[in-house]
Design an enzyme around this catalytic site. Sequence first.
Site, PDB file in Angstrom:
ATOM      1  N   ASP A 111       0.943  -1.696  -0.337  1.00 49.94           N
ATOM      2  CA  ASP A 111      -0.055   0.150   0.115  1.00 49.94           C
ATOM      3  C   ASP A 111       0.554   1.485   0.006  1.00 49.94           C
ATOM      4  O   ASP A 111       2.359   1.228  -0.542  1.00 49.94           O
ATOM      5  CB  ASP A 111      -0.859  -0.289   1.112  1.00 49.94           C
ATOM      6  N   HIS A 167      -3.662   5.617   3.856  1.00 45.90           N
ATOM      7  CA  HIS A 167      -4.395   4.735   3.643  1.00 45.90           C
ATOM      8  C   HIS A 167      -4.247   3.565   3.973  1.00 45.90           C
ATOM      9  O   HIS A 167      -4.571   2.430   4.616  1.00 45.90           O
ATOM     10  CB  HIS A 167      -4.202   5.008   2.075  1.00 45.90           C
ATOM     11  N   SER A 223     -11.310  -0.558  -0.530  1.00 46.88           N
ATOM     12  CA  SER A 223      -9.687  -0.104  -0.496  1.00 46.88           C
ATOM     13  C   SER A 223     -10.257  -1.290   0.796  1.00 46.88           C
ATOM     14  O   SER A 223      -9.318  -1.312   2.022  1.00 46.88           O
ATOM     15  CB  SER A 223      -9.712   0.415   0.359  1.00 46.88           C
TER      16      SER A 223
END
Length: 601
Positions: free
Chosen positions: A82, A116, A355
Amino acid sequence: MIYKKNILAAAVLSATCAANANTAPTQELTKKDPLTFQQWHLQNTGQTGFSLSAGQVGEDLNLDFSDRMGIKGRGITVSVIDTGVEISHPDLVNNVVPGSKNLVDGSDFPTDNHGHGTAVAGLIAAEEGNGLGGRGVAPYANLVGFNFLDEQSVASWMVSHGLNEDFRALDRFTDPRVFNQSYGSTPSAPVDGTLANNPRFALEEQVMQDITLDSHWGRGAVYVKSAGNSFRNYNAYIQGTRFLVLPYENNQFFNNQGLPFHDANITSSNTTNWNLVVSALNADGKLSSYSSVGANVFLSAPGGEYGQDRPAMVTVDLTGCDKGSNVSGAHKNALHGGAELDPNCDYRGTMNGTSSAAPNASGAIATVMSANPALDARTVRHILASTARKTDLTHDGVSINFESATGEQVSYDAIPAWQTNAAGYNFHNFYGLGAFNIDDAVYKALFTGVSLPELQTTQWQLQEANVAIPDASLAGAQSTTVVEENLTIEAVQLKLNVDHERLRDIAVELTSPSGTRSVVLSARTGFLNGTDGGFTNTIMLSHHFYGEQSQGNWTIKVIDTDKGTSSTLIYNQNIGLFRTNTANNTVDGVLKDWSLRIYGH
């Protein structure tokens, strides 16, 4: 020895399960950490997730039994590929094991400057019972992280996806058995599937195949992939400038007749058999408003909405109120801005997207693997498929109406409602084989002592067609091929060569020998390729035939569903609004040829 211990554990758990079969689930998992009570994806009691509205009771991952039994991912390592991971976060640090890598500076600290990846890691395996924040789906699992999105070279891909720096597969007990990929792209034109023109993808697919089948002393690993977030629209970059791309039909913006503007089968990494593609559910158990979908979706998992008007995910954030998603200031999500339950802004209530669905799926897979670590990756996938539950039961699919080339109004079943295939598996293009059902999968894993037979993969079987695709006609172009191998299907890949000037009109169907019809590409997909369109060795994937037998006649049908009344818009606030894909194809398209490849046993 491991197998015998699992069988003994299964016997003990069987008795416990029987004793508790008719009792109401406890609420204990919502009380161990201060924010867990709002993590609806773990146990949905109608929480708001700190948003302005509540979800539907019971729409969750179903892990109450696994939680009571302490089956929570112990011994399974998950790789977070990621933006990086803040591995020193107080709710992650105790679950982080050696193996993380900063792919920019070579250190062991995969710095996350975005947040994230840290939020993704928290959904998978935030620690339980430490009095901090919430917990992950698999709170006893191990974590490693990579900032791959900061350094996307071939070498970085190899290291983050399961090879060491000498590009050899890892087999230590702490090496990942689950790889979480909460990233992807929405192509604005069909992908040329000719492997000779895309050697990197061919190399990546070979690595994923080897690690899926042969790593961990033959037990393998599972690659989890988010389907995409482009159901209604997507962003494209044209000469470095960002444009919003959206459908336009019947003089209405964002009108795509209920069909996905992005079919997940158009992203090449979503069409490989080695990625388990996941779509997103909201807190009502329905498709999240943004989630890409397609025949290649394997399962669906909670992803939430945006955490303002409707619940998103509650998970970890970068520490401090000056970075990450949760920063100082007013916000519609009650957790944000330095709330009483999180004064240091170390958590967030707005994580969403496929996600989020992917790490919830990764946590679920780690949980099932930990119930019986001797099972190989394909068998774990099979258990997940055979225990998945139907969600959004009354969804009618999507029918569209259009005027045919002869002037008649016709209706087309563009995406079927829930179907049961010939092997008894349920399927829906929005939800795949269904929603993750952790407790049923764990229980089945405990009593599964034999893995699936060895995987067999057929060679690509080419069928010449050269059939015209009539404009705006349900008749379509059809072609049939015969598959001689009789395998129990795990997945089917389709390779397509089509000439057509206006690909937005095209729908592609594949029908199995058992009569199951799969919409492999839905109509109204939002391409930007102008008027010189076509598919060149474009590969697509379907799980609609899971468990069926492969032998017999397979039929493809390519249908043109529009004579030019719909179009695509591109918009940039500084440049303006433009309309494309307006002119209908001047000549009929042609289905030139197609190929099938079957994965099964």
